[in-house]
Design a protein around this motif. Structure first.
Motif, PDB file in Angstrom:
ATOM      1  N   LYS A 141       0.622  -1.402  -0.339  1.00 23.11           N
ATOM      2  CA  LYS A 141      -0.417  -0.012  -0.186  1.00 23.11           C
ATOM      3  C   LYS A 141       0.892   1.205   0.273  1.00 23.11           C
ATOM      4  CE  LYS A 141      -3.937  -1.360   2.282  1.00 23.11           C
ATOM      5  NZ  LYS A 141      -4.750  -1.111   3.397  1.00 23.11           N
ATOM      6  N   THR A 142       0.654   1.988  -1.060  1.00 20.47           N
ATOM      7  CA  THR A 142       1.655   3.440  -1.489  1.00 20.47           C
ATOM      8  C   THR A 142       0.391   4.602  -1.274  1.00 20.47           C
ATOM      9  OG1 THR A 142       1.631   3.578  -3.202  1.00 20.47           O
ATOM     10  CG2 THR A 142       3.527   2.180  -1.900  1.00 20.47           C
ATOM     11  N   GLY A 154      -4.116   6.640  -3.845  1.00 21.96           N
ATOM     12  CA  GLY A 154      -1.955   5.851  -3.598  1.00 21.96           C
ATOM     13  C   GLY A 154      -2.281   4.625  -5.217  1.00 21.96           C
ATOM     14  N   ALA A 155      -1.829   3.823  -5.246  1.00 25.72           N
ATOM     15  CA  ALA A 155      -1.541   2.911  -5.494  1.00 25.72           C
ATOM     16  C   ALA A 155      -1.066   1.318  -4.378  1.00 25.72           C
ATOM     17  CB  ALA A 155      -0.906   2.926  -6.621  1.00 25.72           C
ATOM     18  N   PHE A 156      -1.257   0.354  -5.007  1.00 24.24           N
ATOM     19  CA  PHE A 156      -0.377  -1.250  -5.112  1.00 24.24           C
ATOM     20  C   PHE A 156       0.430  -1.470  -5.729  1.00 24.24           C
ATOM     21  CE2 PHE A 156      -5.073  -2.080  -3.519  1.00 24.24           C
ATOM     22  CZ  PHE A 156      -5.070  -2.294  -1.926  1.00 24.24           C
ATOM     23  N   LYS A 234      -5.557  -7.387  -2.595  1.00 21.94           N
ATOM     24  CA  LYS A 234      -5.666  -5.990  -2.520  1.00 21.94           C
ATOM     25  C   LYS A 234      -8.075  -5.913  -1.614  1.00 21.94           C
ATOM     26  CE  LYS A 234      -3.704  -4.988  -7.002  1.00 21.94           C
ATOM     27  NZ  LYS A 234      -4.288  -5.053  -7.892  1.00 21.94           N
TER      28      LYS A 234
ATOM     29  N   ARG B  94     -14.590   3.843  -1.973  1.00 23.24           N
ATOM     30  CA  ARG B  94     -14.156   3.050  -3.248  1.00 23.24           C
ATOM     31  C   ARG B  94     -15.183   2.336  -3.605  1.00 23.24           C
ATOM     32  NH1 ARG B  94     -10.147  -0.406   1.400  1.00 23.24           N
ATOM     33  NH2 ARG B  94     -10.310  -1.849  -0.693  1.00 23.24           N
ATOM     34  N   ALA B 115      -7.447   5.282 -11.446  1.00 25.55           N
ATOM     35  CA  ALA B 115      -6.521   4.102 -10.726  1.00 25.55           C
ATOM     36  C   ALA B 115      -5.991   4.342  -9.358  1.00 25.55           C
ATOM     37  CB  ALA B 115      -5.429   4.176 -11.559  1.00 25.55           C
ATOM     38  N   CYS B 116      -6.479   5.583  -8.926  1.00 25.32           N
ATOM     39  CA  CYS B 116      -5.544   6.280  -7.757  1.00 25.32           C
ATOM     40  C   CYS B 116      -6.662   7.169  -6.467  1.00 25.32           C
ATOM     41  CB  CYS B 116      -4.549   7.896  -7.574  1.00 25.32           C
ATOM     42  SG  CYS B 116      -3.365   8.048  -8.697  1.00 25.32           S
ATOM     43  N   PHE B 117      -7.677   6.867  -6.598  1.00 31.87           N
ATOM     44  CA  PHE B 117      -7.958   7.299  -5.853  1.00 31.87           C
ATOM     45  C   PHE B 117      -8.526   5.951  -4.539  1.00 31.87           C
ATOM     46  CE2 PHE B 117     -13.375   7.896  -3.905  1.00 31.87           C
ATOM     47  CZ  PHE B 117     -12.341   9.344  -3.121  1.00 31.87           C
ATOM     48  N   GLN B 118      -8.736   6.119  -4.290  1.00 32.34           N
ATOM     49  CA  GLN B 118      -8.584   5.088  -2.526  1.00 32.34           C
ATOM     50  C   GLN B 118      -7.952   3.450  -3.455  1.00 32.34           C
ATOM     51  OE1 GLN B 118     -10.773   5.117   0.348  1.00 32.34           O
ATOM     52  NE2 GLN B 118     -13.121   6.813  -0.615  1.00 32.34           N
ATOM     53  N   ARG B 119      -7.124   4.281  -3.698  1.00 29.97           N
ATOM     54  CA  ARG B 119      -6.281   2.821  -4.482  1.00 29.97           C
ATOM     55  C   ARG B 119      -6.856   1.911  -5.342  1.00 29.97           C
ATOM     56  NH1 ARG B 119      -4.474   1.905   0.973  1.00 29.97           N
ATOM     57  NH2 ARG B 119      -2.840   3.529   1.373  1.00 29.97           N
ATOM     58  N   GLY B 120      -7.501   2.671  -5.706  1.00 26.79           N
ATOM     59  CA  GLY B 120      -8.498   1.979  -7.340  1.00 26.79           C
ATOM     60  C   GLY B 120      -9.099   2.044  -7.347  1.00 26.79           C
TER      61      GLY B 120
END
Lengths: 361, 361
Positions: A141-142, A154-156, A234, B94, B115-120
């Protein structure tokens, strides 16, 4: 030195845990391409950057650096952009590696930058705080904060390798060591009663920075997290257990303003609230709650937060990512050592748990 | 209506191609969660936003919108942040979906934001330009520009579904229709000589916006790209063929400043340079180059660019992502209908190809 592999199929990677690790030997097999961007902060860089730079130069790498100000309040899109600027100004390409040297904030930002730069480049983590060693080094998690919520963007992104060096904890302030212990306690509370007993036996030595015991605590914490993440990369299910104390904690952090309380401190009090609510629901005993508070206190962590107006507390909780379809889901304790994700609780009892664990001042 | 499936295992998704598509019926099976953020621009929104809003409201969705200024020059981190602001100000979680209604810029930005919002979160594309219908709807590449390079920041993000409606091309300016035809021609040149012959037969009708022929061109282009992407989602190999004309084109776009030339126009001239260099290398004939120029001209696209100092042209090429380890790789033509990725060419001949296809003015 112990080695723990995080099993993620093709993206399987090792975490090396020990004292005075040799970056040159350990990093070499995991560095693809010639360019390495060191991302660190103004506190950590003067202490540890040079030795990594030297190791990389000996490995014939093209090294550049991006030193950010130190603090959660800089974990924003403007400072993320400074990493992008550094990468592009150095002429870095798709084959480069971004190496994070610092705590969770640096790991989150450098990791997110590496996920976005050229749609993804290699990433290596050297976590220099106990918190980041047990938390950020596993899971991928970033991300960064947004004025309306923590870690909203963020992104995984999985690293190639992680180096967790206990020697780097020597310079860590006491308060940050304790914040790291909050996450260590979390692993015990959510899934491992034996580990809780081990922590109760060794907490004083951990607070006194016994390097071997710290390495063991890091290993057990990372192993626990790695098992959960391997099952649920995820965060579709089980992984959400790792958020024990976090929904309450996020509200505390957000209300006080990022950086006033450390993340681990907020999580510590959040875990007390979660345990308190679990007790009100009749799942655990009053003694279990006291035991929870006791181990948290022995790690020099807060078991209550300043007075926060209830409506504001709830509003911040609702902004937490654990809200699904507008319905609040919490991680609570079925018993000590076994957490569960649930939306099946009385909201009035939750309010009582919040109010009961605020200081009266 | 034709349906094309992009085969990406679990992330398999359909592209619906036709005229006057019904968004309500087509989107319903692909919308998870209640919240939908419509991302569009000030040109497209007044024309098409309301019908999507109506359809979504009929589907009982919570709809919000983020309307960005129109143009490649706004594809930056500041405007990306406006999408994040809109998502958070609307209290989106999410489980939300981000729907891009617009051309490639909107698709790139909304896709990257999703892709970035809440890590996707989920993503749906409604490309309203020919270019985005044949290019952005397949492949999952999303991103934004940086002052030092195009598409330097981004993510691979696959949509749940794509709606390519030929009726929306009615309002597309001629210049943008031609820019889309550049990418259509690209698919023919790089991998399908039959399609090149088909284009030579039908170019006049395509320029005159024959809806059936346009739908056929979109279908064949997407099918071609889908085959390549299914084999090589993360651009480790074959997918780079899709960059035919792009390394030269990026240099032209970057030098002139984003938004002065359309992407398709730059790619068109870039393809002429690639063909020219292929001829100088003895791979294709002078007649092949003339045939390439001819089909590009018939689509009302430029076959030469303004005078650009060679050193600056080369510097911009070097910033292109196709540079691996500092070595320039180009997509060239082994023959018409068969492209190849190579770093095996004489740099002096490349310079000649650049200079030979600049206008003398």
């Amino acid at each position: 030195m112990q080695t723990l592999y995080v099993e993620l199929g093709e993206r399987r990677y090792p975490i090396f845990i020990g004292s005075h690790l040799d970056p040159k030997a350990l990093l070499e097999p995991y560095l693809h391409g010639r360019q390495v961007m060191l991302v660190s902060n103004t506190t950590v860089a003067p202490l540890y950057l040079q030795s990594y730079k030297d190791a990389l130069i000996q490995l014939n790498k093209q090294v550049a650096e991006c030193i950010l100000p130190d603090g959660e309040q800089y974990k924003d899109i403007q400072h993320l952009n400074l990493i992008f600027d550094a990468l592009l100004e150095s002429g870095f390409n798709r084959d480069c590696t971004v190496l994070a040297l610092g705590g969770g904030v640096i790991g989150d930002m450098a990791g997110f930058a590496s996920a976005c730069f050229q749609r993804g480049v290699n990433f290596i983590q050297v976590p220099t705080t106990l918190l980041s060693q047990v938390d950020s080094s596993v899971g991928g998690k970033t991300g960064i904060n947004h004025p309306l919520g923590k870690n909203m963007l963020g992104a995984f992104q999985q690293p190639q390798v992680v180096l967790a060096d206990m020697a780097q904890l020597d310079t860590l302030p006491d308060r940050e060591l304790s914040a790291g212990l909050a996450e260590v306690i979390k692993y015990a509370l959510l899934g491992d009663q034996d580990f809780l007993v081990w922590l109760e036996q060794n907490m004083d030595a951990l607070v006194a920075r016994d390097a071997n015991l710290l390495a063991e605590a890091v290993y057990r914490s990372c192993a626990h997290k790695a098992r959960i993440v391997a099952n649920d990369e995820k965060e579709q299910g089980e992984r959400a257990l790792l958020n024990l104390g976090h929904t309450f904690g996020h509200a505390i952090e957000s209300y006080l303003g990022y950086g006033v309380w450390l993340h681990g401190e907020a999580v510590a009090t959040g875990m007390v609230m979660a345990a308190d609510l679990s007790q009100r629901l009749g799942w655990i005993s009053v003694e279990d709650v006291e035991r929870t508070k006791k181990i948290i206190q022995r790690a020099n962590l807060p078991i209550s937060c300043p007075k926060i107006p209830l409506d504001e507390f709830l509003a911040y909780m609702a902004h937490d990512k654990k809200v699904l379809n507008g319905q609040l889901r919490l991680v609570l304790l079925q018993r000590l050592g076994q957490a569960v994700i649930t939306k099946d609780f009385d909201i009035e009892l939750m309010k009582q748990s919040i109010l009961a664990n605020q200081s009266v001042s």
